[in-house]
Design a protein around this motif. Structure first.
Motif, mmCIF file in Angstrom:
data_model
loop_
_atom_site.group_PDB
_atom_site.id
_atom_site.type_symbol
_atom_site.label_atom_id
_atom_site.label_comp_id
_atom_site.label_asym_id
_atom_site.label_seq_id
_atom_site.Cartn_x
_atom_site.Cartn_y
_atom_site.Cartn_z
ATOM 1 N N PHE A 1 0.831 -1.206 0.000
ATOM 2 C CA PHE A 1 0.000 0.000 0.000
ATOM 3 C C PHE A 1 0.864 1.253 0.000
ATOM 4 O O PHE A 1 0.581 2.208 -0.736
ATOM 5 C CB PHE A 1 -0.913 -0.016 1.216
ATOM 6 N N GLU A 2 1.911 1.277 0.811
ATOM 7 C CA GLU A 2 2.776 2.454 0.873
ATOM 8 C C GLU A 2 3.524 2.678 -0.441
ATOM 9 O O GLU A 2 3.795 3.820 -0.817
ATOM 10 C CB GLU A 2 3.750 2.302 2.027
ATOM 11 N N ALA A 3 3.862 1.592 -1.144
ATOM 12 C CA ALA A 3 4.588 1.734 -2.410
ATOM 13 C C ALA A 3 3.693 2.280 -3.513
ATOM 14 O O ALA A 3 4.140 3.052 -4.373
ATOM 15 C CB ALA A 3 5.175 0.381 -2.821
ATOM 16 N N GLY B 1 -2.744 1.953 -6.791
ATOM 17 C CA GLY B 1 -2.763 0.618 -7.368
ATOM 18 C C GLY B 1 -3.237 -0.430 -6.380
ATOM 19 O O GLY B 1 -3.973 -1.356 -6.742
ATOM 20 N N PHE B 2 -2.816 -0.303 -5.125
ATOM 21 C CA PHE B 2 -3.239 -1.257 -4.099
ATOM 22 C C PHE B 2 -4.750 -1.167 -3.892
ATOM 23 O O PHE B 2 -5.440 -2.187 -3.806
ATOM 24 C CB PHE B 2 -2.506 -0.973 -2.793
ATOM 25 N N ALA B 3 -5.276 0.067 -3.799
ATOM 26 C CA ALA B 3 -6.722 0.243 -3.615
ATOM 27 C C ALA B 3 -7.496 -0.309 -4.801
ATOM 28 O O ALA B 3 -8.569 -0.912 -4.634
ATOM 29 C CB ALA B 3 -7.043 1.716 -3.404
ATOM 30 N N ALA B 4 -6.968 -0.134 -6.016
ATOM 31 C CA ALA B 4 -7.652 -0.652 -7.201
ATOM 32 C C ALA B 4 -7.743 -2.177 -7.164
ATOM 33 O O ALA B 4 -8.737 -2.761 -7.609
ATOM 34 C CB ALA B 4 -6.927 -0.196 -8.461
ATOM 35 N N GLY B 5 -6.715 -2.815 -6.616
ATOM 36 C CA GLY B 5 -6.734 -4.267 -6.521
ATOM 37 C C GLY B 5 -7.792 -4.794 -5.576
ATOM 38 O O GLY B 5 -8.204 -5.955 -5.685
ATOM 39 N N TRP B 6 -8.219 -3.962 -4.644
ATOM 40 C CA TRP B 6 -9.234 -4.373 -3.662
ATOM 41 C C TRP B 6 -10.576 -3.696 -3.913
ATOM 42 O O TRP B 6 -11.503 -3.824 -3.101
ATOM 43 C CB TRP B 6 -8.751 -4.043 -2.242
#
Length: 677
Positions: A222-224, A228-233
Motif C-alpha cells: 500500500f505504501e509503495a 494501485g493497491f486500492a484498485a486491486g481491492w
C-alpha cells in the motif's frame, strides 16, 4: 469505491470481530456505535477510517449545512424551513474529533466574522452538525476532556445538539454513528460514556507468524503504490458496500420472534447488566446480523454473536473490574436462556463472524485477532507459579518475613482531597484551575484565554458614533478586545506513599488500609488524575508504579502488595520527593498531591546510627520545602497511640486525617490539603 488515499477495508488482515461490529452498525446505525479497545499499533484507526468508503451515499437538502434528509427534513433545522427542498447527493462523512478539540469546535458558536462585520447573531455549526447521519470518530476517546464527553453524552442520548452561548440559542439534529478507539494502558473510559457505545471489541496483534507476515506485505504494498493497491481491492470493497445496502433494505422485514426476544432478555438478566440499554442494543444487533447474513428472522446464532459484542463492557460492576465475557460463561447463559424460549435447546451455535470475502491476495486467518483473554489477573500469584517481578515471596515469618496480600475491605465513597489555590493543569475534576475552557467568570483586558465576545462587543458599542460607523457591523479597535477569564477544574498527580511494614500487618489493619486506598484510587479515576504508588517495607522503599493515567494499574499493584518487615518511613518520603521532582520537569503545570498512608512508627533511619523518627520528620520537611500539598492518613489504632503520624503531618505542613475520616459518608465537608508556603 475506496479512496486511493485510504487503506481498503477488505484488505485488513484478521480483526474479524472489529470488522463485523463496524459493518453491523453500518447496517443498523441505531445500534449505537463501536468502542475499539486494544494495544497500540493494531490498525484500530486504519479499519475505522476505511469504513467510510463503504457507506452508501446520502440524499441531503441542497445547501443545508446540517445534512437534512429531503424525505424527512428536520422541522427545527436552523437552515429551514425546508418546504419543497431540492435534493442533492453526497458521500457519507467520517468526522474526526481530535482529543484537544475545543467546545466551540464541537458544538459550534457565534459566527464571529458576521457578528463583527454585519452586526448579526449568526450560528457557525460545529463537528456535531457535520457528523449528522455519518460517523463521528474519536481516536484515544479515553483521553477526551470531560467537558467534551458531557456534550457527546447529551447529543448521543437525544440525537440533537443544543447550543446556548454568547447570545445564540440553537438546536439541530445530531444523529451519528459514534466510533471510539482507545488503549486501556492510558486509562479507562468513564462509565457514562462507556455505556453509550453499542458494541465493544478487544483487538490485539496476531502472534501467528504467517498472519504477521501478510500484514507487513500488504502494508508495504500500500505504501509503495496506494492507488494501485486500492484498485486491486476495489471489487471486494464494492461487494461489501453492496451487501451493506442490501442488508439495510432488508432490515425492516427481519422478524424478531418472541422466543428470541425472551432469550435476549434472559441473557441480559443472567449477566446482571444495568438498565435496559443492553437489551435494546442486543436486539438491534441481532436483527442487523440476521439481515447481514440474508435471513428473514433472528435465530439463536444472531443472539449469540450480538451478546458477544454488546455485553462485555456492560457487566463491569466496578470501574476496576476486568471487562469482557468468557466464552464458556456466554455459552452457559445461552443454555440457561433456552428454558425461557419455550423451544428445544440449540447447542453449539457456530456463528460466522467473517464480514466478507478475503478479496484478492487471500487473507490468512488470524487466530490472534479475536477477543483478548478476559480471564483477568489474579489478585495474588499462583501458589506454585513465579511471582511478579519485584514481589517478595518469602513465607510469613518473624522479623523480615512477609505476609500474603490482604483482602481489601469494601470500598466506599471517598471525601474530596484537593490542592489549595488555583492551578493551570490539565482539565479534570479535582482542584480549582484557570481553564482554557469552562465557565467564563468575567471579561478582562489582559488576563484570560480566548476572546470574550459579549464583552468585546459591549466595549465597542458605545464608541460607534464617535468612530463614524455608517453601515452594518461594528468598528472594533484593539483596545476593545476583552478576554474571557474562565475557571474550571484540573486533574492532579496523586502520589500514594503506602506503609507496607510489619507494624501495619501485625495489627491486621492492612485490609482496611487497602480498601481505603482503593476508594481513593476510584476517586482519582473519576476525577481524571494521574496516580503513582510508592511503598516502603523492609530495608527501603520502591516505586511500585510510576505516575500513570491508568488508575487500574495502581489498583492491581496495590491488591498484590505484600507486607512485613521494618518501617523505612524516611526512605519512602525521600523516594516520593525524588519522583515528584522528576514529574515536575516532565509536566510543570500539573500540581501534585502527596497522600501518605502510615502509622508513623518509623524503625529504619535514613543514616547509619540515626534516629528513625527524627529522620522521617527531617525528610518530611524536605518535601514541604518543595511546596508539595500533602495529606497524612494516620493508621495507628489501639488504646495507646504515640501520635507519630501527626508529627510527620506537621512537618509536611499538610492535613492529617484518621483512616476512618476518609469516608465522605462518615465526615461531611471538604478537606483541603494545606500547601506549604
Amino acid at each position: 469505491m475506496p479512496s486511493p488515499a485510504g487503506f481498503p477495508f477488505s484488505a485488513v488482515v484478521g480483526h474479524a470481530d472489529l470488522r463485523l461490529s463496524l459493518l453491523l452498525n453500518a447496517v443498523h446505525p441505531a445500534i449505537g456505535g463501536v468502542l475499539v479497545r486494544g494495544e497500540k499499533g493494531t490498525a484500530k484507526s486504519t479499519v475505522v477510517r476505511a469504513l467510510a468508503a463503504l457507506l452508501p451515499a446520502l440524499a441531503v437538502v441542497e445547501g443545508c449545512r446540517f445534512g437534512c434528509d429531503p424525505a424527512a427534513p428536520d422541522p427545527g433545522c436552523p437552515d429551514g424551513p425546508h418546504l419543497e427542498p431540492d435534493a442533492a447527493s453526497r458521500p457519507a462523512r467520517l468526522v474526526e474529533l481530535p482529543v484537544g478539540a475545543t467546545e466551540d469546535r464541537l458544538i459550534g458558536s457565534l459566527d464571529l466574522e458576521r457578528a463583527l462585520t454585519e452586526g448579526v447573531r449568526a450560528y457557525q455549526p460545529g463537528l456535531l452538525a457535520a457528523a449528522h447521519r455519518g460517523v463521528l470518530y474519536v481516536d484515544e476517546v479515553n483521553l477526551l476532556h470531560d467537558h467534551l464527553v458531557d456534550l457527546l453524552l447529551d447529543a448521543a442520548a437525544m440525537g440533537r445538539a443544543h447550543v446556548e452561548r454568547e447570545g445564540v440559542s440553537v438546536a439541530h439534529a445530531a444523529s451519528f454513528l459514534l466510533v471510539g478507539t482507545m488503549n486501556p494502558e492510558e486509562g479507562e473510559l468513564r462509565p457514562q460514556l462507556l455505556d453509550r457505545f453499542g458494541l465493544t471489541v478487544e483487538v490485539r496483534a496476531a502472534r501467528d507468524v504467517d498472519t504477521r507476515t501478510e500484514v507487513i506485505r500488504r502494508r508495504l504494498a500500500f505504501e509503495a503504490d496506494p492507488a494501485g493497491f486500492a484498485a486491486g481491492w476495489a471489487a471486494a470493497d464494492a461487494d461489501l458496500a453492496a451487501r451493506i445496502a442490501a442488508a439495510r433494505a432488508a432490515l425492516p422485514g427481519v422478524a424478531l420472534p418472541d422466543a428470541e426476544l425472551r432469550r435476549i432478555a434472559a441473557v441480559c438478566a443472567a449477566f446482571d447488566v444495568d438498565g435496559m440499554r443492553a437489551d435494546l442494543v442486543l436486539a438491534r444487533a441481532a436483527i442487523a446480523h440476521a439481515a447481514w447474513r440474508g435471513a428473514d428472522a433472528v435465530t439463536e446464532e444472531d443472539v449469540a454473536v450480538a451478546a458477544r459484542l454488546a455485553l462485555p463492557h456492560r457487566r463491569r460492576r466496578d470501574p476496576f473490574d476486568e471487562p469482557g465475557i468468557e466464552q464458556d460463561q456466554l455459552d452457559q447463559a445461552l443454555r440457561d436462556a433456552a428454558e425461557q424460549t419455550g423451544e428445544p435447546e440449540r447447542t453449539d451455535p457456530d456463528p460466522d463472524p467473517d464480514p466478507g470475502p478475503d478479496g484478492p491476495g487471500g487473507g490468512a486467518p488470524d487466530p490472534g485477532d479475536g477477543p483478548a483473554d478476559d480471564s483477568g489477573q489474579s489478585d495474588s500469584p499462583p501458589p506454585d507459579g513465579p511471582a511478579p517481578e519485584g514481589q517478595d515471596t518469602q513465607p510469613k515469618g518473624k522479623g523480615g518475613g512477609t505476609q500474603a496480600p490482604a483482602t481489601p475491605d469494601p470500598a466506599f465513597t471517598a471525601r474530596l482531597l484537593q490542592v489549595d489555590g488555583v492551578g493551570e493543569g490539565a482539565p479534570g475534576r479535582r482542584s480549582r484551575s484557570r481553564a482554557g475552557s469552562g465557565r467564563a467568570l468575567r471579561a478582562a483586558t489582559s488576563q484570560g484565554s480566548g476572546i470574550h465576545l459579549v464583552g468585546t462587543m459591549t466595549a465597542a458599542a458605545p464608541m460607534q458614533l464617535v468612530r463614524g460607523r455608517s453601515g452594518p457591523g461594528l468598528v472594533v479597535r484593539p483596545d476593545d478586545v476583552r478576554r474571557a477569564v474562565r475557571e474550571g477544574r484540573e486533574s492532579n498527580l496523586v502520589l500514594f506513599v503506602v506503609d507496607a511494614s510489619g507494624s501495619m500487618a501485625a495489627r491486621k489493619r492492612m485490609s482496611a488500609v487497602t480498601g481505603a486506598v482503593i476508594s481513593l484510587l476510584r476517586d482519582a479515576y473519576q476525577r481524571r488524575d494521574k496516580v503513582g504508588l510508592v511503598t516502603f517495607r523492609g530495608p527501603g522503599a520502591e516505586v511500585a508504579l510510576p505516575p500513570t493515567s491508568s488508575v487500574e494499574a495502581a489498583v492491581a499493584r496495590l491488591r498484590a502488595l505484600r507486607t512485613g518487615g521494618r518501617t523505612p518511613l524516611a526512605d519512602g518520603l525521600l523516594r516520593a520527593r525524588e519522583l515528584l521532582r522528576v514529574e515536575r520537569l516532565r509536566d510543570p503545570r500539573r500540581r501534585a498531591l502527596l497522600v501518605v498512608v502510615t502509622d508513623g512508627r518509623a524503625t529504619v533511619a535514613a543514616r547509619p546510627g540515626g534516629d528513625a523518627v527524627a529522620d522521617a520528620v527531617r525528610a518530611a520537611g524536605l518535601v514541604a520545602a518543595d511546596g508539595v500539598a500533602s495529606v497524612v492518613v494516620d493508621c495507628e489504632s489501639g488504646p495507646v497511640r504515640l501520635g507519630l503520624a501527626g508529627r510527620v503531618s506537621a512537618a509536611l505542613g499538610g492535613t492529617g486525617l484518621r483512616l476512618e475520616e476518609l469516608s465522605a459518608d462518615a465526615v461531611a465537608g471538604v478537606v483541603r490539603a494545606a500547601r506549604a508556603a
